[in-house]
Scaffold this active site. Structure first.
Site, PDB file in Angstrom:
ATOM      1  N   LYS A 124      -3.025  -3.898  12.604  1.00  0.00           N
ATOM      2  CA  LYS A 124      -2.574  -2.299  11.653  1.00  0.00           C
ATOM      3  C   LYS A 124      -3.201  -3.017  10.300  1.00  0.00           C
ATOM      4  O   LYS A 124      -3.311  -1.760   9.522  1.00  0.00           O
ATOM      5  CB  LYS A 124      -1.299  -2.133  11.736  1.00  0.00           C
ATOM      6  N   ASP A 125      -3.456  -4.039   9.971  1.00  0.00           N
ATOM      7  CA  ASP A 125      -3.887  -4.217   8.442  1.00  0.00           C
ATOM      8  C   ASP A 125      -5.531  -4.121   8.597  1.00  0.00           C
ATOM      9  O   ASP A 125      -5.965  -4.233   7.426  1.00  0.00           O
ATOM     10  CB  ASP A 125      -3.655  -5.754   8.152  1.00  0.00           C
ATOM     11  N   ARG A 172       3.693   6.744   6.320  1.00  0.00           N
ATOM     12  CA  ARG A 172       4.134   7.041   7.606  1.00  0.00           C
ATOM     13  C   ARG A 172       5.322   7.260   8.207  1.00  0.00           C
ATOM     14  O   ARG A 172       5.784   8.103   8.795  1.00  0.00           O
ATOM     15  CB  ARG A 172       3.278   6.388   8.685  1.00  0.00           C
ATOM     16  N   ARG A 173       5.944   6.016   7.909  1.00  0.00           N
ATOM     17  CA  ARG A 173       7.455   6.169   8.323  1.00  0.00           C
ATOM     18  C   ARG A 173       8.289   7.153   7.462  1.00  0.00           C
ATOM     19  O   ARG A 173       9.217   7.763   7.856  1.00  0.00           O
ATOM     20  CB  ARG A 173       8.147   4.713   8.006  1.00  0.00           C
ATOM     21  N   ARG A 184       8.276  -3.122  -1.007  1.00  0.00           N
ATOM     22  CA  ARG A 184       7.390  -4.115  -0.653  1.00  0.00           C
ATOM     23  C   ARG A 184       8.020  -5.291  -0.278  1.00  0.00           C
ATOM     24  O   ARG A 184       9.322  -5.520  -0.438  1.00  0.00           O
ATOM     25  CB  ARG A 184       6.516  -4.464  -1.752  1.00  0.00           C
ATOM     26  N   ARG A 215      13.031  -7.812   2.503  1.00  0.00           N
ATOM     27  CA  ARG A 215      13.299  -6.133   2.840  1.00  0.00           C
ATOM     28  C   ARG A 215      14.669  -6.176   3.418  1.00  0.00           C
ATOM     29  O   ARG A 215      15.523  -5.368   2.927  1.00  0.00           O
ATOM     30  CB  ARG A 215      12.258  -5.610   3.769  1.00  0.00           C
ATOM     31  N   CYS A 269      -5.250   2.282   6.134  1.00  0.00           N
ATOM     32  CA  CYS A 269      -4.007   2.021   6.597  1.00  0.00           C
ATOM     33  C   CYS A 269      -2.445   2.365   5.903  1.00  0.00           C
ATOM     34  O   CYS A 269      -1.389   2.183   6.316  1.00  0.00           O
ATOM     35  CB  CYS A 269      -3.739   0.433   7.180  1.00  0.00           C
TER      36      CYS A 269
END
Length: 319
Positions: free
Chosen positions: A81-82, A129-130, A151, A157, A244
């Site tokens: 996805k990166d 997106r989330r 981040r 996190r 992305c």
């Protein structure tokens, strides 16, 4: 005489090292050669800015690709996805191994699920997106949440939740699986609630396009179903002209009739980060047998989404 070790370029984060270590073991098995990890610091690792501000696409990838092109490493492992959707001149994705769980998960205080979060709960995520999908879900289910941009690595996190600064964070299941922390998840989000990032849960093993023997060896790690699925998802992303860090979710999955895989379904979503507007569509077709067929599946769904107004929801379109 023992064969020279293959050099695998990897980011330094705990997650990158874990997933590169898994690939290193697999490559060692198929080639019979030792594999050594070469740690490379990328701009995405050192910058403290939010991903959307530093350009999103490719910030974790460029330094690894430079090392590949200079011949400092033989191959590199990326979270798919990166990877930018455009093919890189001189490099080839030789293998996309079988995908891990593509879902997003919640790690919340007091072992809460998304639906149990207190009114006004602060939910951390770095992905527009989330945010778009969580806020849309909250709106339609009478919940009040505040999405907070964050981040950092998995430790950082989850640390926000442990310290009480946030009520919950949303992460990728695959990453937590790979670093052995999946038992800290308090809720697995159904893909009907939050569609993952295109390619989420999959790895890309990249090497120089002129290294035929290594390409052939790495190809043994390739999973054809995963490759078809993520190619369709990334084709959708490319056709929406989104990097992305754009609020695009996509997932291709296989629809089986008993033991026989009959069709592939591709679902896509794009939305405003406040969740007020979402364009969510799906399409189903034969499992793509070729790269071109997988690209076409993504392109067709993107065209339908654009016709329904997806372009206006992308915020800054990639130039």
């Amino acid at each position: 005489m023992t064969e020279k070790a293959l050099r695998l370029g990897t980011r330094r984060s705990k997650l990158a090292m874990a997933q590169s270590g898994q690939v290193a073991d697999a490559v060692s098995q198929v080639t019979g050669r030792p594999v050594e990890l070469v740690e490379i610091t990328t701009y995405g690792d050192t910058s403290r800015e939010h991903l959307a501000q530093i350009g999103g696409t490719g910030v974790f990838v460029a330094a690894l690709r430079d090392a590949l092109l200079r011949g400092e490493v033989d191959f590199a492992v990326h979270s798919l996805k990166d990877l930018p959707t455009a093919q890189h001149e001189g490099l080839v994705v030789a293998a996309i191994p079988e995908r891990e769980d593509p879902r997003d998960v919640v790690v919340a205080r007091d072992a809460r699920k998304l639906t149990d979060l207190p009114r006004g709960a602060r939910v951390g995520t770095g992905a527009p997106r989330r945010m778009a999908q969580l806020n849309a879900y909250a709106r339609t289910h009478g919940m009040e949440i505040e999405t907070v941009p964050i981040r950092g690595n998995v430790d950082t996190r989850i640390g926000y939740v442990r310290s009480g600064e946030l009520d919950a964070v949303v992460l990728a299941a695959a990453g937590l699986n790979r670093v052995g922390r999946i038992d800290e998840v308090t809720d697995f989000l159904s893909v009907d609630t939050v569609l993952p990032a295109p390619g989420q849960g999959a790895l890309a093993v990249e090497c120089a396009a002129d290294n035929a023997s290594l390409i052939a060896a790495l190809a043994e790690l390739d999973d054809s179903f995963t490759r078809a699925a993520v190619t369709a998802e990334r084709s959708l992303l490319a056709a929406l002209e989104a990097g992305c860090s754009a609020p695009v979710g996509a997932l291709a999955d296989l629809l089986a009739d008993g033991q026989t895989v009959k069709e592939m379904r591709l679902r896509g979503v794009v939305g405003t980060t406040d969740g007020s507007t979402l364009v969510q569509l799906s399409t189903t077709g034969p499992v793509p047998e070729t790269h071109e067929a997988a690209l076409a599946l993504g392109g067709e769904l993107a065209a339908e989404m654009l016709a329904q107004g997806a372009a206006g929801l992308m915020g800054e379109r990639a130039q």
